[in-house]
Design an enzyme around this catalytic site. Structure first.
Site, PDB file in Angstrom:
ATOM      1  N   ARG A  44       0.819  -1.062  -0.119  1.00  8.79           N
ATOM      2  CA  ARG A  44       0.000  -0.088  -0.196  1.00  8.79           C
ATOM      3  C   ARG A  44       0.737   1.237   0.108  1.00  8.79           C
ATOM      4  NH1 ARG A  44      -5.471  -1.002   3.977  1.00  8.79           N
ATOM      5  NH2 ARG A  44      -6.043  -3.067   2.622  1.00  8.79           N
ATOM      6  N   ASP A 153     -14.036   9.819  10.899  1.00  6.81           N
ATOM      7  CA  ASP A 153     -12.849   8.926  10.685  1.00  6.81           C
ATOM      8  C   ASP A 153     -11.583   9.526  10.533  1.00  6.81           C
ATOM      9  OD1 ASP A 153     -13.361   5.972   9.357  1.00  6.81           O
ATOM     10  OD2 ASP A 153     -11.489   6.760   8.682  1.00  6.81           O
TER      11      ASP A 153
END
Length: 282
Positions: A44, A153
């Site tokens: 990632r 978030d």
């Protein structure tokens, strides 16, 4: 002299660099990276290394250890965090919300008709929209209520998607048909995507929040949803987090956790109300 572009790239994430990244994330966000996630982390972050013109993970760790760290944290977290969610995931939670939190409020005097719910770790918004649809269908007349859902978030990419309220037709298939007819609109210029109706969008405020840092809001909340978030933290961090949630809840307020999470043996300020639902008692 060779430039970064001239030098060979080495995107192998070795022990030393992985341990640095794991320590950095734990310190800054509370997220725990076990060794079996090394391949995931490496895969990632390769895009970030390429975007920054870095040669290897050593260069990336050196950057995080310097003055540019503040600018990179958000990109790092966005790359690392996993956001798996659906509308009305674990549907028993929304039945519980309706019957144990919302319906008992219907008899309150008009001056007390204030409702605050927090969706912590809201991902791309399916959870807070599921809460909003449940509220809009239960609390009537809606205009008599001061209702608000705080959706937070750490990942800014998913927050943007949530604020837009646009999802694929496949995503919205998880919404019960009666709710889908009432609260979902087909986009005229894109038949494969749907948009949430203003009736539910106006109930939600999307904000970035790192749960590991000080919280700017004061509460209190009638219910907090924090599902499949604590599993990324170690036990001491979980205990501290649940205690902070308790402080944010009204007495009798509800905490909703994920199916793999539990407060049993973690906090004596709650009692079990239902499956992975806990009521504040002190």
């Amino acid at each position: 002299m060779n430039t970064v572009e001239d030098r060979p790239s080495d995107f192998n994430l070795g022990d030393r660099d992985f341990q640095f990244l794991a320590s950095f994330l734990s310190r800054e966000t509370g997220i725990i990276l076990s060794d079996h996630k090394r391949q995931m982390v490496s895969g990632r972050l390769v895009k970030r290394l390429r975007a920054l013109g870095l040669r290897d993970f050593g260069d990336y760790c050196a950057m995080l250890d310097g003055p540019r760290a503040r600018d990179e944290i958000e990109h790092l977290v966005n790359a690392i965090t996993t956001n798996i969610t659906n509308f009305f995931r674990e549907p028993h939670h929304f039945d519980h919300l309706r019957h144990m939190v919302l319906e008992p409020r219907m008899t309150e005097a008009p001056r007390r008709r204030k409702l605050r719910i927090w969706s912590a770790g809201c991902s791309s918004g399916q959870e807070p929209y599921s809460i909003a649809m449940t509220i809009a269908d239960t609390l009537k007349p809606a205009e008599a209520w001061d209702a608000l859902i705080l959706a937070t978030d750490i990942d800014t990419n998913v927050l943007k998607r949530g604020a837009e309220g646009i999802y694929t037709a496949e995503d919205t298939a998880h919404i019960p048909e009666t709710y889908r007819k009432r609260f979902v609109r087909r986009l005229h210029n894109d038949p494969d995507h749907m948009q949430m109706a203003d009736e539910v969008k106006r109930l939600i405020r999307f904000k970035r929040l790192n749960l590991h840092e000080p919280w700017p809001m004061k509460g209190p909340f009638d219910a907090i949803f924090c599902r499949n978030v604590a599993i990324y933290f170690d036990k001491p961090t979980q205990r501290a987090l649940f205690n902070r949630y308790c402080d944010m809840l009204t007495m009798g307020g509800m905490l909703y956790l994920g199916h793999a999470e539990s407060l049993i043996g973690m906090n004596d300020r709650f009692e079990v109300s239902d499956k992975t639902v806990y009521r504040r008692i002190r």
